[in-house]
Design an enzyme around this catalytic site. Sequence first.
Site: not given
Ligand SMILES: Nc1ncnc2c1ncn2[C@@H]1O[C@H](COP(=O)(O)OP(=O)(O)O)[C@@H](O)[C@H]1O
Ligand SMILES: [Mg+2]
Length: 302
Positions: A210, A250, A264, A268
């Site tokens: 953000y 994603d 999602n 956004g």
């Molecule tokens: N298993 C994973 N391996 C690598 N990066 C991750 C992983 N899980 C989350 N991330 C990182 O954290 C961010 C947020 O996780 P996400 O699962 O998309 O949850 P949210 O967006 O709902 O908070 C992702 O965009 C990524 O950059």
């Molecule tokens: Mg996410």
Amino acid sequence: MRVGVIMGGISSEREVSLNSGKEIVKYFNKEKYEVVPIVIDKKDDVIEKAKDIDFAFIALHGKFGEDGTIQAVFETMDIPYSGCGPLASGMCMDKDITKKILRSAGINTADWLSVKSVEDIDYDYIEKMGYPVVVKPNCGGSSVATNIIKKKEDIESAVTLALDYDTEVMIEEYVKGDEITCCMLNGKVLPTIAIKPKEGFEFFDYTAKYADGGSDEIIVKFEEGLQNKIEEMALNCWKVLKCSVYVRVDMIIKDGVPYVLELNTLPGMTKNSLFPKSAKAVDMSYTELLEAVTNYSLLEVR
Ligand SMILES: Nc1ncnc2c1ncn2[C@@H]1O[C@H](COP(=O)(O)OP(=O)(O)O)[C@@H](O)[C@H]1O
Ligand SMILES: [Mg+2]
């Protein structure tokens, strides 16, 4: 037609939602629609404040927004609304359920463990996945309380922190690779976007997402085989999780193999968000996108 833009809400993503909502109101085609902002401060506000609208454009995120509950309220009020229905919204909000369904459909997603308390932590299983792992709230959003954990001793505190935000926490195999997102509109995949956190950001965390210039987002096209694979996976996600209207899938590409991170259902929607960017790459303006989402939503048989 009177369109209510539903924003604010009670989740940790309230501020993000207020920004999205403001921008949606600003850019909505006012020659065609009467647009009214509706700010939700507590759950039952929606019943009073939204009763005179013909269509609800939902600009909420997180709990009571993206999780299917407000969608069910609009179903009950008989007011058509934007995006996925209650079932798909609820399933996609729950990362554990999402991944169980993806696995059962043979869609690639990283290994994980879901815990409700620190007592549930299975260190042998984590050892099998291998460090680092990512610890995050099961129904989180905007990377809140999400941490990359490199050693056993740090697991418990990360789980405890994430449990402050949710009753269930996910411990997931860390996928080191390139983060991409597939925006899907009415069952079709829009151009893929690659997201690169700028130097100094460990991953795509809250600030990287953000803060201005926290990440670089560019339209990418991989070699044909991989690009087809990505698009096919996004489409399969859409199908098995029963999505409609629009959704953002994603993924992380590791060694040429895509892993689905999450879906999602209310991506956004500020003017500079990923979805409007992807739409712009097929010459669809932000205003046109808002109208397309509205029209596809009105066509949905719920
Ligand atoms: N298993 C994973 N391996 C690598 N990066 C991750 C992983 N899980 C989350 N991330 C990182 O954290 C961010 C947020 O996780 P996400 O699962 O998309 O949850 P949210 O967006 O709902 O908070 C992702 O965009 C990524 O950059
Ligand atoms: Mg996410």
